[in-house]
Motif scaffolding. Structure first.
Motif, short mmCIF file in Angstrom:
data_model
loop_
_atom_site.label_atom_id
_atom_site.label_comp_id
_atom_site.label_asym_id
_atom_site.label_seq_id
_atom_site.Cartn_x
_atom_site.Cartn_y
_atom_site.Cartn_z
N LEU A 1 2.65 -5.55 14.93
CA LEU A 1 1.88 -4.38 14.51
C LEU A 1 2.76 -3.14 14.62
O LEU A 1 3.37 -2.87 15.65
N GLY A 2 2.85 -2.39 13.53
CA GLY A 2 3.68 -1.20 13.51
C GLY A 2 5.13 -1.47 13.23
O GLY A 2 5.96 -0.55 13.32
N ASP A 3 5.47 -2.69 12.86
CA ASP A 3 6.86 -3.04 12.52
C ASP A 3 7.04 -2.87 11.01
O ASP A 3 6.48 -3.65 10.23
N PRO A 4 7.81 -1.88 10.57
CA PRO A 4 7.98 -1.67 9.13
C PRO A 4 8.70 -2.80 8.43
O PRO A 4 8.61 -2.93 7.21
N ASP A 5 9.37 -3.66 9.20
CA ASP A 5 10.10 -4.78 8.63
C ASP A 5 9.34 -6.11 8.74
O ASP A 5 9.89 -7.17 8.45
N ALA A 6 8.08 -6.04 9.17
CA ALA A 6 7.28 -7.27 9.29
C ALA A 6 7.19 -7.95 7.94
O ALA A 6 6.98 -7.30 6.91
N ASP A 7 7.35 -9.28 7.92
CA ASP A 7 7.30 -10.01 6.65
C ASP A 7 5.88 -10.50 6.40
O ASP A 7 4.95 -10.27 7.19
N ALA A 8 5.69 -11.15 5.26
CA ALA A 8 4.36 -11.59 4.85
C ALA A 8 3.72 -12.52 5.88
O ALA A 8 2.52 -12.44 6.14
N ALA A 9 4.53 -13.41 6.47
CA ALA A 9 3.99 -14.34 7.46
C ALA A 9 3.49 -13.60 8.69
O ALA A 9 2.43 -13.94 9.25
N ASP A 10 4.24 -12.58 9.13
CA ASP A 10 3.81 -11.78 10.29
C ASP A 10 2.49 -11.08 10.01
O ASP A 10 1.58 -11.06 10.85
N LEU A 11 2.39 -10.51 8.82
CA LEU A 11 1.19 -9.76 8.46
C LEU A 11 -0.02 -10.68 8.31
O LEU A 11 -1.13 -10.34 8.72
N ASP A 12 0.20 -11.86 7.73
CA ASP A 12 -0.89 -12.82 7.63
C ASP A 12 -1.34 -13.29 9.00
O ASP A 12 -2.54 -13.51 9.24
N ALA A 13 -0.39 -13.43 9.93
CA ALA A 13 -0.74 -13.82 11.30
C ALA A 13 -1.59 -12.74 11.97
O ALA A 13 -2.54 -13.05 12.70
N LEU A 14 -1.27 -11.49 11.70
CA LEU A 14 -2.08 -10.40 12.25
C LEU A 14 -3.50 -10.43 11.68
O LEU A 14 -4.48 -10.25 12.40
N ARG A 15 -3.61 -10.68 10.38
CA ARG A 15 -4.94 -10.76 9.77
C ARG A 15 -5.73 -11.93 10.37
O ARG A 15 -6.93 -11.80 10.64
N ASP A 16 -5.07 -13.04 10.56
CA ASP A 16 -5.73 -14.19 11.17
C ASP A 16 -6.22 -13.84 12.58
O ASP A 16 -7.32 -14.24 12.98
N LEU A 17 -5.41 -13.08 13.31
CA LEU A 17 -5.80 -12.70 14.66
C LEU A 17 -7.05 -11.81 14.63
O LEU A 17 -7.96 -11.96 15.47
N LEU A 18 -7.11 -10.90 13.68
CA LEU A 18 -8.30 -10.05 13.55
C LEU A 18 -9.55 -10.87 13.25
O LEU A 18 -10.66 -10.50 13.66
N GLU A 19 -9.37 -11.98 12.56
CA GLU A 19 -10.50 -12.88 12.28
C GLU A 19 -10.85 -13.72 13.51
O GLU A 19 -12.01 -13.79 13.91
#
Length: 375
Positions: A309-327
């Protein structure tokens, strides 16, 4: 139960009555016409100063052309709900006055994008990004990024100046303008204070879910619903009782609106919202979604939040993992529950409000639109 499952099982909200929908479209059209006429004159003024200023006027126009006109709509129907019988303010003058809210909103968007480092807004480059590209295309000297940021700050400031000018020149009576100014000044103070609270929270202040709700209250919720409604009441010359009635509607509905915005910022369709669904995560925006996920996450989840979270270089997999965590933590479901609860509270207040029937129908339609939107 996931948020998607909740959405499938929740009863559908009733549609807007046909008359209310037609009247909402009429007001939107009148607001757009007022903005166009005003901006045509301002463009000529800037062009007369120097033609190189035309892009500044065109940028404000591009910002004002987008959006759902929610703030002017709430202000107009706030006025219609409590306007006195007999002679009063001219309808066209009121429409021009409430159109000025779009310039306040444009100013907030431009400045917010600078502070967040956002790249897009409403399907086009954010203002600071667009002016940085203009610097490059024009082969200008100096730092293009700094030029873009400085230009955006000034575009936002100009939109705020023009909000005052349009309100003042709307054609409202002197008495109505005087009444409106008190609400207008409070609203603009609150939204500016809310922007600072947002910066403070991003830096570690105002922690937890309550901190997120405090930011939402002042940065967006108040100037989206509560203050526009009260602006309309002030133009009408209604008393303190009307202001209280509109607070009972505006605060819960404004919060629900902002929480919907937060959900769309992470789970929305970019083709519909006009902005990336990754930006809020890459920026590390500290919304209620994030606060609730932090509370419910296990050690692995907290490491994911801390690392991605807050990493400007986060890739698609990282961002999808964050969305999954929110779910999986139930954060999204809990936010959806709060949206539904706050919307229901506002709609109950609308149903019982001592206001004109046409305004009640229009405000109820707006409540539904503001909290079930996809953009």
């Amino acid at each position: 139960m996931t948020a998607r499952a909740q959405e499938r099982e929740s009863p559908a909200l009733p549609p807007a009555p046909p008359l209310a929908a037609a009247e909402l479209d009429r007001v939107r059209g009148a607001v757009s016409a007022a903005l166009t006429g005003f901006l045509d004159v301002q463009r000529e003024t800037l062009a007369g100063m120097d033609p190189v200023l035309v892009p500044v006027a065109d940028e404000v126009r591009a910002l004002a052309d987008g959006g759902k006109r929610l703030r002017p709509l709430f202000a107009y129907w706030g006025w219609r709900g409590v306007r006195p019988e007999g002679p009063g303010e001219d309808d066209d003058a009121v429409l021009r006055a409430v159109a000025a809210l779009e310039f306040v909103h444009a100013s907030a968007l431009v400045h917010d994008d600078v502070m967040d480092g956002a790249l897009t807004r409403r399907g086009r480059p954010a203002t600071h990004v667009g002016f940085a590209a203009r610097h490059c295309d024009g082969r200008l000297a100096g730092d293009g990024e700094a030029f873009g940021i400085g230009s955006a700050i000034l575009v936002g400031d100009l939109a705020l100046v023009w909000s005052d000018e349009l309100l003042r020149r709307s054609g409202l009576s002197t008495a109505a303008l005087s009444r409106a100014r008190a609400v207008w000044d409070t609203m603009r103070t609150e939204v500016t204070a809310g922007q600072y609270l947002d910066l403070l929270r991003a830096a570690g202040g105002l922690p937890g879910p309550q901190g997120a709700l405090t930011v939402a209250r002042y940065k967006s919720a108040g100037y989206t619903v509560q203050r526009p409604l009260q602006l309309g009441a002030a133009i009408a010359g209604a008393g303190e009782r009307a202001a209280e009635v509109y607070t009972a509607i505006g605060l819960p509905l404004g919060e629900a609106f902002q929480l919907r915005d937060d959900v769309l910022g992470v789970f929305g369709d970019p083709a519909v919202t006009g902005k990336s669904a990754d930006d809020d995560l890459r920026e590390g925006k500290q919304t209620l979604l994030i606060a609730l996920a932090e509370e419910a996450a296990d050690a692995t989840g907290r490491r994911l939040l801390a690392g991605s979270l807050g990493d400007p270089d986060a890739d698609a997999a990282d961002l999808d993992a964050l969305r999954d965590l929110l779910e999986t933590t139930g954060a999204r479901a809990r936010v959806e529950e709060r949206i539904a609860e706050r919307t229901a509270l506002a709609r109950t207040a609308i149903a019982g409000a001592p206001i004109a029937a046409d305004a009640r129908a229009a405000l109820d339609a707006l409540a539904v639109a503001a909290t079930t939107r996809t953009a």
